[in-house]
Scaffold this motif. Structure first.
Motif, PDB file in Angstrom:
ATOM      1  N   TYR A  54      -9.848  13.065  15.319  1.00  0.00           N
ATOM      2  CA  TYR A  54      -9.086  12.353  14.299  1.00  0.00           C
ATOM      3  C   TYR A  54      -7.607  12.693  14.436  1.00  0.00           C
ATOM      4  N   GLY A  55      -6.767  11.810  13.927  1.00  0.00           N
ATOM      5  CA  GLY A  55      -5.330  12.016  13.979  1.00  0.00           C
ATOM      6  C   GLY A  55      -4.847  12.802  12.772  1.00  0.00           C
ATOM      7  N   VAL A  56      -3.811  13.598  12.988  1.00  0.00           N
ATOM      8  CA  VAL A  56      -3.238  14.432  11.927  1.00  0.00           C
ATOM      9  C   VAL A  56      -1.726  14.202  11.888  1.00  0.00           C
ATOM     10  N   ILE A  57      -1.185  14.022  10.689  1.00  0.00           N
ATOM     11  CA  ILE A  57       0.265  13.959  10.495  1.00  0.00           C
ATOM     12  C   ILE A  57       0.668  15.243   9.783  1.00  0.00           C
ATOM     13  N   SER A  58       1.576  15.994  10.380  1.00  0.00           N
ATOM     14  CA  SER A  58       2.055  17.215   9.741  1.00  0.00           C
ATOM     15  C   SER A  58       3.556  17.090   9.463  1.00  0.00           C
ATOM     16  N   GLY A  59       4.014  17.794   8.459  1.00  0.00           N
ATOM     17  CA  GLY A  59       5.430  17.784   8.115  1.00  0.00           C
ATOM     18  C   GLY A  59       5.872  16.557   7.346  1.00  0.00           C
ATOM     19  N   ARG A  60       4.949  15.871   6.690  1.00  0.00           N
ATOM     20  CA  ARG A  60       5.315  14.682   5.915  1.00  0.00           C
ATOM     21  C   ARG A  60       6.215  15.050   4.746  1.00  0.00           C
ATOM     22  N   THR A  61       7.251  14.252   4.552  1.00  0.00           N
ATOM     23  CA  THR A  61       8.136  14.438   3.402  1.00  0.00           C
ATOM     24  C   THR A  61       8.126  13.220   2.495  1.00  0.00           C
ATOM     25  N   SER A  62       7.372  12.192   2.876  1.00  0.00           N
ATOM     26  CA  SER A  62       7.324  10.946   2.128  1.00  0.00           C
ATOM     27  C   SER A  62       5.974  10.263   2.367  1.00  0.00           C
ATOM     28  N   PRO A  63       5.456   9.527   1.380  1.00  0.00           N
ATOM     29  CA  PRO A  63       4.210   8.797   1.591  1.00  0.00           C
ATOM     30  C   PRO A  63       4.362   7.653   2.604  1.00  0.00           C
ATOM     31  N   TYR A  64       5.604   7.297   2.936  1.00  0.00           N
ATOM     32  CA  TYR A  64       5.849   6.243   3.912  1.00  0.00           C
ATOM     33  C   TYR A  64       5.692   6.729   5.347  1.00  0.00           C
ATOM     34  N   GLU A  65       5.571   8.018   5.530  1.00  0.00           N
ATOM     35  CA  GLU A  65       5.353   8.577   6.855  1.00  0.00           C
ATOM     36  C   GLU A  65       3.853   8.527   7.140  1.00  0.00           C
ATOM     37  N   CYS A  66       3.454   7.484   7.829  1.00  0.00           N
ATOM     38  CA  CYS A  66       2.040   7.275   8.088  1.00  0.00           C
ATOM     39  C   CYS A  66       1.864   6.797   9.527  1.00  0.00           C
ATOM     40  N   PHE A  67       0.626   6.718   9.969  1.00  0.00           N
ATOM     41  CA  PHE A  67       0.358   6.235  11.317  1.00  0.00           C
ATOM     42  C   PHE A  67       0.813   4.791  11.450  1.00  0.00           C
ATOM     43  N   ALA A  68       1.518   4.487  12.516  1.00  0.00           N
ATOM     44  CA  ALA A  68       2.007   3.136  12.759  1.00  0.00           C
ATOM     45  C   ALA A  68       1.864   2.810  14.242  1.00  0.00           C
ATOM     46  N   GLN A  69       1.656   1.528  14.515  1.00  0.00           N
ATOM     47  CA  GLN A  69       1.523   1.093  15.901  1.00  0.00           C
ATOM     48  C   GLN A  69       2.073  -0.323  16.027  1.00  0.00           C
ATOM     49  N   ASP A  70       2.889  -0.549  17.032  1.00  0.00           N
ATOM     50  CA  ASP A  70       3.463  -1.861  17.283  1.00  0.00           C
ATOM     51  C   ASP A  70       2.456  -2.695  18.066  1.00  0.00           C
ATOM     52  N   ILE A  71       1.915  -3.742  17.438  1.00  0.00           N
ATOM     53  CA  ILE A  71       0.906  -4.589  18.084  1.00  0.00           C
ATOM     54  C   ILE A  71       1.453  -5.973  18.434  1.00  0.00           C
ATOM     55  N   THR A  72       2.761  -6.154  18.312  1.00  0.00           N
ATOM     56  CA  THR A  72       3.337  -7.482  18.522  1.00  0.00           C
ATOM     57  C   THR A  72       3.081  -8.034  19.921  1.00  0.00           C
ATOM     58  N   ALA A  73       2.894  -7.189  20.907  1.00  0.00           N
ATOM     59  CA  ALA A  73       2.633  -7.664  22.269  1.00  0.00           C
ATOM     60  C   ALA A  73       1.227  -8.251  22.412  1.00  0.00           C
ATOM     61  N   TYR A  74       0.363  -8.010  21.447  1.00  0.00           N
ATOM     62  CA  TYR A  74      -1.036  -8.439  21.536  1.00  0.00           C
ATOM     63  C   TYR A  74      -1.373  -9.621  20.646  1.00  0.00           C
ATOM     64  N   ILE A  75      -0.435 -10.079  19.833  1.00  0.00           N
ATOM     65  CA  ILE A  75      -0.751 -11.132  18.868  1.00  0.00           C
ATOM     66  C   ILE A  75       0.151 -12.338  19.048  1.00  0.00           C
ATOM     67  N   GLU A  76      -0.333 -13.482  18.547  1.00  0.00           N
ATOM     68  CA  GLU A  76       0.435 -14.724  18.579  1.00  0.00           C
ATOM     69  C   GLU A  76       0.521 -15.285  17.172  1.00  0.00           C
ATOM     70  N   ASN A  77       1.640 -15.881  16.831  1.00  0.00           N
ATOM     71  CA  ASN A  77       1.845 -16.493  15.535  1.00  0.00           C
ATOM     72  C   ASN A  77       0.803 -17.590  15.302  1.00  0.00           C
ATOM     73  N   GLY A  78       0.238 -17.627  14.111  1.00  0.00           N
ATOM     74  CA  GLY A  78      -0.704 -18.667  13.744  1.00  0.00           C
ATOM     75  C   GLY A  78      -2.156 -18.375  14.109  1.00  0.00           C
TER      76      GLY A  78
END
Length: 88
Positions: A54-78
């Protein structure tokens, strides 16, 4: 986030790279701020199916610091997409 695993995606494949954290390569994942760090841990027993990592995030200072991934290369509009990811 630069994603070198793009060529590994086939039609109908999960568009989330390393969604189960079974690969030690975390380059597809990012967090919302530079102070947080991502790592992988392993449970003594499976968490989902036979997956015990499992993934772990350490040193968080905000709830907005979460796992993120750019998937724009895999998707098409519509188009509609379905993906899997397991968080607890």
């Amino acid at each position: 986030v630069p994603n070198t695993a793009m060529t590994a995606h086939a039609a109908n494949a999960n568009i989330i790279v390393n969604w189960d954290f079974t690969s030690s390569d975390m380059s597809s994942w990012a967090v919302g701020a530079d102070v947080s760090k991502l790592s992988i841990a392993t449970s003594d027993s499976p968490i989902y199916g036979s997956v015990s990592s499992y993934g772990v995030i350490s040193g968080r200072t905000s709830p907005y610091e979460c796992f993120a991934q750019d998937i724009t290369a895999y998707i098409e509009n519509g188009k509609e997409y379905e993906f899997s990811c397991f968080f607890f």
